[in-house]
Write a protein that holds these residues in place. Structure first.
Motif, PDB file in Angstrom:
ATOM      1  N   LEU A 628       0.872  -1.172   0.000  1.00 30.79           N
ATOM      2  CA  LEU A 628       0.000   0.000   0.000  1.00 30.79           C
ATOM      3  C   LEU A 628       0.908   1.222   0.000  1.00 30.79           C
ATOM      4  N   ARG A 629       0.709   2.120  -0.961  1.00 31.13           N
ATOM      5  CA  ARG A 629       1.548   3.314  -1.052  1.00 31.13           C
ATOM      6  C   ARG A 629       0.701   4.565  -0.953  1.00 31.13           C
ATOM      7  N   PHE A 630       1.302   5.613  -0.385  1.00 37.86           N
ATOM      8  CA  PHE A 630       0.667   6.926  -0.349  1.00 37.86           C
ATOM      9  C   PHE A 630       1.745   7.978  -0.099  1.00 37.86           C
ATOM     10  N   GLY A 631       1.449   9.211  -0.494  1.00 35.46           N
ATOM     11  CA  GLY A 631       2.339  10.330  -0.212  1.00 35.46           C
ATOM     12  C   GLY A 631       1.910  11.000   1.078  1.00 35.46           C
ATOM     13  N   ILE A 632       2.880  11.361   1.919  1.00 31.80           N
ATOM     14  CA  ILE A 632       2.562  11.972   3.207  1.00 31.80           C
ATOM     15  C   ILE A 632       3.531  13.121   3.495  1.00 31.80           C
ATOM     16  N   GLY A 633       3.009  14.225   3.976  1.00 33.95           N
ATOM     17  CA  GLY A 633       3.819  15.373   4.358  1.00 33.95           C
ATOM     18  C   GLY A 633       3.087  16.185   5.408  1.00 33.95           C
ATOM     19  N   ARG A 634       3.787  17.152   5.962  1.00 36.53           N
ATOM     20  CA  ARG A 634       3.113  18.040   6.912  1.00 36.53           C
ATOM     21  C   ARG A 634       3.498  19.482   6.627  1.00 36.53           C
ATOM     22  N   PRO A 635       2.507  20.376   6.666  1.00 32.74           N
ATOM     23  CA  PRO A 635       2.785  21.793   6.436  1.00 32.74           C
ATOM     24  C   PRO A 635       3.679  22.371   7.527  1.00 32.74           C
ATOM     25  N   LYS A 636       4.085  23.608   7.326  1.00 31.98           N
ATOM     26  CA  LYS A 636       4.974  24.282   8.279  1.00 31.98           C
ATOM     27  C   LYS A 636       4.381  24.312   9.681  1.00 31.98           C
ATOM     28  N   ASP A 637       3.048  24.453   9.775  1.00 28.91           N
ATOM     29  CA  ASP A 637       2.403  24.542  11.090  1.00 28.91           C
ATOM     30  C   ASP A 637       2.120  23.183  11.714  1.00 28.91           C
ATOM     31  N   GLY A 638       2.380  22.101  10.995  1.00 32.49           N
ATOM     32  CA  GLY A 638       2.170  20.774  11.555  1.00 32.49           C
ATOM     33  C   GLY A 638       3.354  20.361  12.409  1.00 32.49           C
ATOM     34  N   LEU A 662       8.177  13.870   7.454  1.00 32.99           N
ATOM     35  CA  LEU A 662       9.144  14.964   7.387  1.00 32.99           C
ATOM     36  C   LEU A 662       8.454  16.315   7.511  1.00 32.99           C
ATOM     37  N   PRO A 663       9.082  17.271   8.175  1.00 27.86           N
ATOM     38  CA  PRO A 663       8.530  18.628   8.207  1.00 27.86           C
ATOM     39  C   PRO A 663       8.811  19.352   6.898  1.00 27.86           C
ATOM     40  N   ALA A 664       8.207  20.506   6.733  1.00 26.46           N
ATOM     41  CA  ALA A 664       8.527  21.337   5.573  1.00 26.46           C
ATOM     42  C   ALA A 664      10.002  21.730   5.645  1.00 26.46           C
ATOM     43  N   LEU A 665      10.698  21.709   4.501  1.00 25.54           N
ATOM     44  CA  LEU A 665      12.127  22.003   4.455  1.00 25.54           C
ATOM     45  C   LEU A 665      12.360  23.494   4.255  1.00 25.54           C
ATOM     46  N   SER A 666      13.321  24.040   4.980  1.00 26.25           N
ATOM     47  CA  SER A 666      13.605  25.473   4.912  1.00 26.25           C
ATOM     48  C   SER A 666      14.499  25.793   3.724  1.00 26.25           C
ATOM     49  N   LYS A 667      14.368  27.009   3.219  1.00 24.50           N
ATOM     50  CA  LYS A 667      15.272  27.487   2.167  1.00 24.50           C
ATOM     51  C   LYS A 667      15.373  29.002   2.228  1.00 24.50           C
ATOM     52  N   GLN A 668      16.542  29.513   1.871  1.00 30.05           N
ATOM     53  CA  GLN A 668      16.789  30.949   1.738  1.00 30.05           C
ATOM     54  C   GLN A 668      17.723  31.125   0.559  1.00 30.05           C
ATOM     55  N   ILE A 669      17.136  31.221  -0.626  1.00 29.80           N
ATOM     56  CA  ILE A 669      17.915  31.226  -1.865  1.00 29.80           C
ATOM     57  C   ILE A 669      18.718  32.514  -2.023  1.00 29.80           C
ATOM     58  N   PHE A 670      18.144  33.646  -1.626  1.00 27.75           N
ATOM     59  CA  PHE A 670      18.834  34.928  -1.734  1.00 27.75           C
ATOM     60  C   PHE A 670      19.180  35.447  -0.344  1.00 27.75           C
ATOM     61  N   LYS A 671      20.266  36.199  -0.262  1.00 30.44           N
ATOM     62  CA  LYS A 671      20.729  36.684   1.033  1.00 30.44           C
ATOM     63  C   LYS A 671      19.700  37.577   1.711  1.00 30.44           C
ATOM     64  N   HIS A 672      18.889  38.275   0.915  1.00 26.51           N
ATOM     65  CA  HIS A 672      17.914  39.194   1.505  1.00 26.51           C
ATOM     66  C   HIS A 672      16.557  38.542   1.732  1.00 26.51           C
ATOM     67  N   ASP A 673      16.422  37.254   1.357  1.00 27.65           N
ATOM     68  CA  ASP A 673      15.140  36.569   1.526  1.00 27.65           C
ATOM     69  C   ASP A 673      14.855  36.274   2.995  1.00 27.65           C
ATOM     70  N   GLN A 674      13.583  36.216   3.309  1.00 28.81           N
ATOM     71  CA  GLN A 674      13.185  35.625   4.569  1.00 28.81           C
ATOM     72  C   GLN A 674      13.183  34.109   4.406  1.00 28.81           C
ATOM     73  N   LEU A 675      13.281  33.407   5.518  1.00 26.94           N
ATOM     74  CA  LEU A 675      13.278  31.956   5.475  1.00 26.94           C
ATOM     75  C   LEU A 675      11.932  31.458   4.945  1.00 26.94           C
ATOM     76  N   LYS A 676      11.990  30.586   3.930  1.00 26.77           N
ATOM     77  CA  LYS A 676      10.780  30.010   3.345  1.00 26.77           C
ATOM     78  C   LYS A 676      10.784  28.505   3.569  1.00 26.77           C
ATOM     79  N   TYR A 677       9.620  27.898   3.346  1.00 20.92           N
ATOM     80  CA  TYR A 677       9.497  26.463   3.606  1.00 20.92           C
ATOM     81  C   TYR A 677       8.870  25.762   2.405  1.00 20.92           C
TER      82      TYR A 677
END
Length: 715
Positions: A628-638, A662-677
Motif C-alpha cells: 500500500l503506497r501513499f504520499g505523506i507530508g506536513r505543512p509548516k504549522d504541523g 518529514l517537516p517542511a524544508l527550509s530554504k533561503q535562496i537569496f541573502k535578503h530573503d526571509q526563510l521560506k518552507y
C-alpha cells in the motif's frame, strides 16, 4: 577666480557622484551586457578619471587652505556638497530602487539605495566639512558622520562580497522499514572503455563542430517556428533557415567489433547565455554511461539560447493562430528544441544503416532515453509527444514530422520547466513512458518543482503488459546550475548573482554524484531491464551510503497500481475507486486542497483539539496487492511528526504502522530573503499480508496537521 573655483568644485563633486554611480552599476546591475569585458573596461576607465579628478581637486584644496586659508574655499565646498547631495540622495536612490525592481525585490532596492546614498554622503561630506569647520564641536559631529558613512559603505561591500550565510540545516532520515540496500554504487564506471567524437555541419566557427568533426550532418530549417536573435545570427554565422545538427558523442570503444546494439541516451541542455557551450556540461554523465554500455549524445542547442545582449528570439508564421490563441506562441521554442532532438535521432538511424559509418548496426533505436535540463527538461516531453505525430498540431503550414516514431522509453528531467505548452488549450499529456524528475530546493532559476505537473499528466494504460513508472527526487541543498559543469554555482547572470545565498549548497561534485547515481540507475532499469535496482526510485534510502548527507524527498508511482483515492474529486465523501466510502471522526479539517509545488490535490487532515481524529476509507470490494503506497507530508504549522496507519484485511484482521513524517524544508535562496518552507511529501510503502477492504489514518496530538496524496495498492 572665485567662479573658476566654484565650477571646479561642482564638476569634481559631480565626478564623485558619477564614481559612486559607476561603482553601483558595476556591483549591482542586473543588465545582461553584450560584452562584459568592454563594459568593465569602460567602467574602469571612467572610475580612474573620476579618481584622478578627485585627487587633483583635494590636492588644490589642501594647498589653498594651507597657503591662503581663504573664505572662498568654504563657499566652494558648499556648492560641491549641494551637488554631491543632489547626485547621491536623489539620483542614486532612484537608480538602485530600479535595480531592486529588476530583481523582483523593491524593498531591497529601496533599502540599498538609502543605505548607499547616505553612507557615501556622510563619508565624503563629513570628511570635507570636518576639515574646514573651525569649532571642535562641529568637527566632532562631522567626524562621527564620516565614520558612520565609512562603516555603512564597508557593510554594503561586505554584504555584496560574501557568498551567503551559514544556516543550520537539520537532516532527517526516517529509520522505520528500511529498504534493501543497493550493493554497489550505481555511479561507478562500468567495464567498457570509451571514446569521444563530435558531429556537425563542418562550417561552424567553433572547431569542435567545424574542422574537428568526425561525422558531417545536414542543416535543418526552423524558420517556420522561430526567428533567431540578431546577436546569435552574427555570433554563430548562420540563421534559423540553416540550423546545424551539432553534438558530442561518448561511446564504448569496442562498439565496432561488438555484435550487440547499444541503447542511446540523448541529452539536451536548457536556456543559458548562448556564447557558452552548455552541452559540454554533461560530459561527466556521458563518460559514466559510455563506460556502462550506452551511446551518449549531448546536443548543441546554444543557437536557441538567450544572447548576452538580451535580444529575444522571435517566432515564425503564427499571426493567424495568435489572434485566436495568444498562448500558442509560447510553445514554439519548445517545438524547435524538440525537433532538433528528433532530427538528431533521424541522423543516428541513418548512421546505423551506413556500412562506412563507425556506428553501423551498433545503435539500438528501440531503446532510447532522453535527458533534459531546465527548458531541455520540458523539451524532451514535447519531443516524446511529437515523436508519435505526423504533423505539428495546430500549425498553419502543416509542417510534416515524417520518419520519426523512435523507441523512446525513458525521460529524465533535471530541474525541468513547465511553461505549460498546450495542444489545443489542454495541458500536455503523456502516456506509457517511464519518467523521472530531479530538482533542487535551492534552485534560484526554476524556484519550484514545476515539473511535477508533467509527472501528474503522465498516464499509464490499465492492465498493460509494458511496465512503466514515474518518480521524482527533491534534493534539499541542490541548486539549478551545478547539474551542469559549465553553469556552476550561480543560477543568475553576473552581478545580480552576488545576491544569492550559496553557503547552504552542497558542492558541485556532490550534486553531480547524486545525478550520476539516479541517471545510471534509471537508464539501466528502463533501457536494460535491470529491474532489481528500481528500489532506488521507490525509496531513496536504498542508496543512503552512496548519497551525500542532506535531505531527500522522493515520490513514486507505477503502472501496476490501482488508485484508491487521489483526492482530485469534488465529492470528498467518496474515494476514487468505485464503491469506496469515507468516514471521519474527530477531524476539524478533512478536505481536498491544491498544493502548488506538486501541482496536485491532496487531503488535509487536522484533528479536533485534545481528541484522536480518524479518516477511514472503506472499500466495496477487497483488493489484492503486495504494498500500500501513499504520499505523506506536513505543512509548516504541523508539529506532530508521526502518523498512525491501520490496514484492514478481508478476513477481519488488521496491521498497524507508525509513519515518520518529514517537516517542511527550509530554504533561503537569496541573502535578503526571509526563510521560506517547502512542503516535503514523501511516498511511503507499507507491506500487505493479504487482500484489504479498507484503511484508516489516525491523527493524534496537539498541532497535528498532515497532507496525504495518491493512496494506491500495487503489485
Amino acid at each position: 577666480m572665485r567662479n573658476n573655483w566654484t565650477r571646479l568644485a561642482i564638476r569634481t563633486s559631480m565626478g564623485l557622484t558619477i564614481l559612486t554611480l559607476l561603482l553601483c552599476i558595476s556591483v549591482m546591475s542586473p543588465l545582461n551586457y553584450v560584452y562584459y569585458c568592454f563594459i568593465d573596461f569602460l567602467i574602469a576607465t571612467l572610475v580612474t578619471i573620476s579618481i584622478i579628478t578627485a585627487a587633483i581637486y583635494i590636492f588644490i584644496l589642501v594647498i589653498n587652505f594651507i597657503w591662503h586659508r581663504c573664505f572662498a574655499i568654504s563657499q566652494q565646498l558648499s556648492y560641491g556638497d549641494v551637488t554631491l547631495f543632489i547626485g547621491s540622495i536623489i539620483t542614486l536612490p532612484l537608480f538602485v530602487y530600479f535595480i531592486g525592481n529588476m530583481e523582483s525585490s523593491p524593498s531591497l532596492g529601496l533599502k540599498l539605495s538609502i543605505a548607499l546614498s547616505l553612507s557615501q554622503a556622510f563619508f565624503i561630506g563629513g570628511i570635507l566639512e570636518g576639515i574646514f569647520r573651525r569649532r571642535k564641536l562641529f568637527k566632532a559631529i562631522y567626524g562621527v558622520l564620516a565614520v558612520m558613512g565609512c562603516v555603512g559603505m564597508i557593510f554594503i561591500l561586505w554584504y555584496y562580497l560574501i557568498d551567503g550565510f551559514d544556516m543550520k540545516i537539520r537532516v532527517m532520515i526516517p529509520l522505520e522499514r528500511l529498504p534493501q540496500h543497493i550493493a554497489e554504487d550505481p555511479s561507478l564506471n562500468g567495464n567498457y572503455s570509451y571514446s569521444f567524437l563530435t558531429y556537425g555541419s563542418g562550417y561552424d566557427h567553433r572547431t569542435d563542430y567545424g574542422s574537428k568533426i568526425s561525422i558531417k550532418t545536414p542543416t535543418i530549417d526552423l524558420s517556420s517556428f522561430i526567428t533567431s536573435s540578431s546577436f546569435n545570427r552574427k555570433a554563430f554565422g548562420y540563421n534559423e533557415t540553416t540550423v546545424p545538427l551539432n553534438g558530442r558523442i561518448w561511446y564504448p570503444t569496442n562498439i565496432i567489433n561488438s555484435t550487440s546494439r547499444f541503447p542511446i541516451v540523448m541529452m539536451v541542455h536548457g536556456n543559458h547565455v548562448s556564447t557558452e557551450s552548455s552541452e559540454i556540461g554533461y560530459d561527466y554523465l556521458c563518460k559514466m554511461l559510455a563506460s556502462q554500455g550506452f551511446v551518449c549524445v549531448s546536443i548543441d542547442e546554444n543557437f536557441l539560447n538567450s544572447p548576452p545582449d538580451s535580444s529575444e528570439i522571435e517566432y515564425g508564421k503564427t499571426s493567424k493562430i495568435e489572434q485566436i490563441d495568444p498562448d500558442f506562441i509560447s510553445g514554439l521554442e519548445m517545438i524547435a528544441r524538440a525537433i532538433i532532438i528528433l532530427e538528431t535521432l533521424k541522423q543516428m538511424r541513418l548512421w546505423n544503416t551506413q556500412t562506412t559509418n563507425q556506428f553501423y548496426n551498433q545503435l539500438d533505436l528501440s531503446n532510447i532515453g532522453l535527458m533534459g535540463h531546465s527548458r531541455g527538461g520540458e523539451a524532451i516531453a514535447v519531443a516524446y509527444v511529437l515523436n508519435k505525430f505526423k504533423f505539428v498540431p495546430q500549425y498553419p503550414t502543416g509542417i510534416s514530422l515524417i520518419d520519426y516514431d523512435f523507441g523512446i522509453k525513458a525521460l529524465f528531467s533535471i530541474a525541468g520547466t513547465n511553461y505549460n505548452y498546450k495542444f489545443l488549450g489542454r495541458s500536455l499529456e503523456l502516456n506509457d513512458v517511464s519518467m523521472f524528475g530531479i530538482h533542487g530546493v535551492y534552485d534560484g532559476d526554476v524556484s519550484s518543482f514545476v515539473f511535477q505537473a508533467k509527472l501528474g499528466n503522465l498516464k499509464f494504460t490499465p492492465n498493460s503488459t509494458n511496465y512503466n513508472f514515474k518518480a521524482s527526487l527533491y534534493v534539499h541543498q541542490a541548486n539549478h546550475g551545478q547539474f551542469n559543469s559549465i553553469w556552476g554555482r550561480y543560477d543568475l547572470i553576473p552581478r545580480p548573482n552576488k545576491f544569492m545565498n550559496l553557503r547552504p549548497l552542497i558542492s558541485l561534485e556532490q550534486q553531480q554524484h547524486i545525478c550520476k547515481i539516479y541517471m545510471s540507475t534509471f537508464m539501466n532499469v528502463v533501457l536494460k531491464g535491470q529491474i532489481q535496482h528500481r528500489i532506488l526510485f521507490e525509496d531513496y534510502r536504498s542508496a543512503l551510503s552512496y548519497l551525500p548527507y542532506t535531505n531527500y524527498i522522493s515520490t513514486f508511482q507505477d503502472s501496476n497500481e490501482i488508485i484508491i483515492a487521489d483526492f482530485e474529486n469534488y465529492d470528498i465523501t467518496v474515494g476514487t475507486i468505485v464503491g469506496s466510502k469515507i468516514n471521519v471522526t474527530n477531524l476539524s479539517l478533512w478536505s481536498s486542497v491544491y498544493v502548488q509545488v506538486y501541482q496536485s490535490g491532496m487531503l488535509l487532515l487536522e484533528p479536533v483539539k485534545n481528541l484522536v481524529g480518524r479518516y477511514n476509507i472503506h472499500l466495496q470490494n477487497s483488493l489484492n496487492g503486495s504494498v500500500l503506497r501513499f504520499g505523506i507530508g506536513r505543512p509548516k504549522d504541523g508539529l506532530v511528526d508521526n502518523l498512525a496507519v491501520q490496514i484492514l484485511y478481508d478476513d477481519g484482521s488488521s496491521d498497524s504502522f507508525i509513519t515518520h513524517v518529514l517537516p517542511a524544508l527550509s530554504k533561503q535562496i537569496f541573502k535578503h530573503d526571509q526563510l521560506k518552507y517547502v512542503l516535503a511529501v514523501q511516498t511511503v510503502a507499507l507491506p500487505l499480508k493479504r487482500p484489504i477492504n479498507g484503511l484508516e489514518f489516525v491523527v493524534n496530538g496537539t498541532d497535528a496537521q498532515f497532507l496525504i496524496d495518491n493512496v494506491v495498492i500495487s503489485h
